[in-house]
Design a protein around this motif. Structure first.
Motif, PDB file in Angstrom:
ATOM      1  N   LYS A  14     118.474   3.883-109.968  1.00 38.55           N
ATOM      2  CA  LYS A  14     116.824   4.831-110.285  1.00 38.55           C
ATOM      3  C   LYS A  14     116.482   4.662-112.009  1.00 38.55           C
ATOM      4  O   LYS A  14     115.657   4.202-112.605  1.00 38.55           O
ATOM      5  CB  LYS A  14     116.118   5.534-109.697  1.00 38.55           C
ATOM      6  N   SER A  15     117.640   5.077-112.675  1.00 38.88           N
ATOM      7  CA  SER A  15     117.684   5.860-113.873  1.00 38.88           C
ATOM      8  C   SER A  15     117.046   5.449-114.852  1.00 38.88           C
ATOM      9  O   SER A  15     116.469   4.555-115.663  1.00 38.88           O
ATOM     10  CB  SER A  15     118.360   6.619-114.817  1.00 38.88           C
ATOM     11  N   THR A  16     117.703   3.606-114.540  1.00 37.80           N
ATOM     12  CA  THR A  16     118.119   2.402-115.032  1.00 37.80           C
ATOM     13  C   THR A  16     117.440   1.859-115.149  1.00 37.80           C
ATOM     14  O   THR A  16     116.551   1.239-116.063  1.00 37.80           O
ATOM     15  CB  THR A  16     119.256   1.889-114.882  1.00 37.80           C
ATOM     16  N   VAL A  17     116.596   1.789-113.702  1.00 36.31           N
ATOM     17  CA  VAL A  17     115.112   0.705-114.038  1.00 36.31           C
ATOM     18  C   VAL A  17     113.921   1.291-114.714  1.00 36.31           C
ATOM     19  O   VAL A  17     113.100   0.793-115.104  1.00 36.31           O
ATOM     20  CB  VAL A  17     114.534   0.819-111.855  1.00 36.31           C
ATOM     21  N   GLU A  18     114.003   2.929-114.628  1.00 36.14           N
ATOM     22  CA  GLU A  18     113.088   3.777-115.295  1.00 36.14           C
ATOM     23  C   GLU A  18     113.535   3.466-116.943  1.00 36.14           C
ATOM     24  O   GLU A  18     112.204   3.341-117.431  1.00 36.14           O
ATOM     25  CB  GLU A  18     112.970   5.433-114.877  1.00 36.14           C
ATOM     26  N   ILE A  19     114.359   3.895-117.084  1.00 32.21           N
ATOM     27  CA  ILE A  19     114.789   3.658-118.563  1.00 32.21           C
ATOM     28  C   ILE A  19     114.225   1.716-119.480  1.00 32.21           C
ATOM     29  O   ILE A  19     113.879   1.881-120.090  1.00 32.21           O
ATOM     30  CB  ILE A  19     115.755   3.834-119.174  1.00 32.21           C
ATOM     31  N   ALA A  20     114.717   1.036-118.383  1.00 33.55           N
ATOM     32  CA  ALA A  20     114.283  -0.652-118.625  1.00 33.55           C
ATOM     33  C   ALA A  20     112.489  -0.767-119.074  1.00 33.55           C
ATOM     34  O   ALA A  20     112.490  -1.262-119.520  1.00 33.55           O
ATOM     35  CB  ALA A  20     114.680  -1.245-117.957  1.00 33.55           C
ATOM     36  N   ALA A  27     108.120  -1.427-125.987  1.00 30.12           N
ATOM     37  CA  ALA A  27     108.125  -2.815-126.825  1.00 30.12           C
ATOM     38  C   ALA A  27     106.810  -3.290-126.753  1.00 30.12           C
ATOM     39  O   ALA A  27     106.433  -4.102-127.751  1.00 30.12           O
ATOM     40  CB  ALA A  27     109.869  -3.897-126.462  1.00 30.12           C
ATOM     41  N   GLU A  28     106.279  -3.078-126.002  1.00 25.31           N
ATOM     42  CA  GLU A  28     105.360  -3.871-125.767  1.00 25.31           C
ATOM     43  C   GLU A  28     103.825  -3.338-126.973  1.00 25.31           C
ATOM     44  O   GLU A  28     103.115  -3.808-127.555  1.00 25.31           O
ATOM     45  CB  GLU A  28     104.146  -3.903-124.400  1.00 25.31           C
ATOM     46  N   GLU A  29     103.501  -1.630-126.488  1.00 19.94           N
ATOM     47  CA  GLU A  29     103.236  -1.028-127.489  1.00 19.94           C
ATOM     48  C   GLU A  29     102.727  -1.351-129.435  1.00 19.94           C
ATOM     49  O   GLU A  29     102.624  -1.570-129.811  1.00 19.94           O
ATOM     50  CB  GLU A  29     103.374   0.935-127.635  1.00 19.94           C
ATOM     51  N   THR A  30     104.732  -1.365-128.979  1.00 16.43           N
ATOM     52  CA  THR A  30     105.285  -1.574-130.509  1.00 16.43           C
ATOM     53  C   THR A  30     104.383  -3.130-130.875  1.00 16.43           C
ATOM     54  O   THR A  30     104.281  -3.093-131.988  1.00 16.43           O
ATOM     55  CB  THR A  30     106.427  -1.454-130.623  1.00 16.43           C
ATOM     56  N   ARG A  31     104.670  -4.436-130.340  1.00 17.94           N
ATOM     57  CA  ARG A  31     104.093  -5.327-130.776  1.00 17.94           C
ATOM     58  C   ARG A  31     102.834  -5.788-130.789  1.00 17.94           C
ATOM     59  O   ARG A  31     102.299  -5.843-131.661  1.00 17.94           O
ATOM     60  CB  ARG A  31     104.391  -6.233-129.685  1.00 17.94           C
ATOM     61  N   ARG A  32     102.028  -4.575-129.749  1.00 15.85           N
ATOM     62  CA  ARG A  32     101.346  -4.210-130.452  1.00 15.85           C
ATOM     63  C   ARG A  32     100.657  -4.082-131.428  1.00 15.85           C
ATOM     64  O   ARG A  32      99.048  -4.184-131.983  1.00 15.85           O
ATOM     65  CB  ARG A  32      99.556  -3.590-128.655  1.00 15.85           C
TER      66      ARG A  32
END
Length: 98
Positions: A14-20, A27-32
């Motif tokens: 669950k944590s791995t999915v949340e972190i991903a 990453a999307e915010e950085t791209r924007r």
């Protein structure tokens, strides 16, 4: 009831999915944000180009106006001396014919 290793494994998944997911959002915010910066830089470049074009046009216009004024003064001076020369030559030609 689940055993401790099963619970830890489930929580890790669950944590791995949340972190991903959080990583993907970041990453999307950085791209924007990078896209916004690139767009802002492009607007600034366009504005700077327009400013330089306007300055160049103004300087060219000023230079042309100065050239026209200089040419006008040169023509006026030339005309003045041409008329003066004609006035000086005219009496001599009159005395030659008399």
């Amino acid at each position: 009831m689940r055993s401790l290793p099963d619970t830890l494994l489930l929580n890790s998944k669950k944590s791995t999915v949340e972190i991903a997911d959080q990583y993907a959002v970041a990453a999307e915010e950085t791209r924007r944000e990078q896209q916004k910066w690139q767009e802002q830089l492009e607007r600034m470049r366009i504005a700077e180009d327009a400013k330089l074009r306007e300055e160049s046009f103004s300087k060219g216009t000023e230079a042309l106006e100065s050239l026209i004024a200089d040419w006008g003064r040169a023509r006026a001076t030339e005309s003045f001396f041409d008329e003066l020369e004609q006035q000086v030559d005219f009496p001599q030609s009159m005395t030659e014919t008399i």
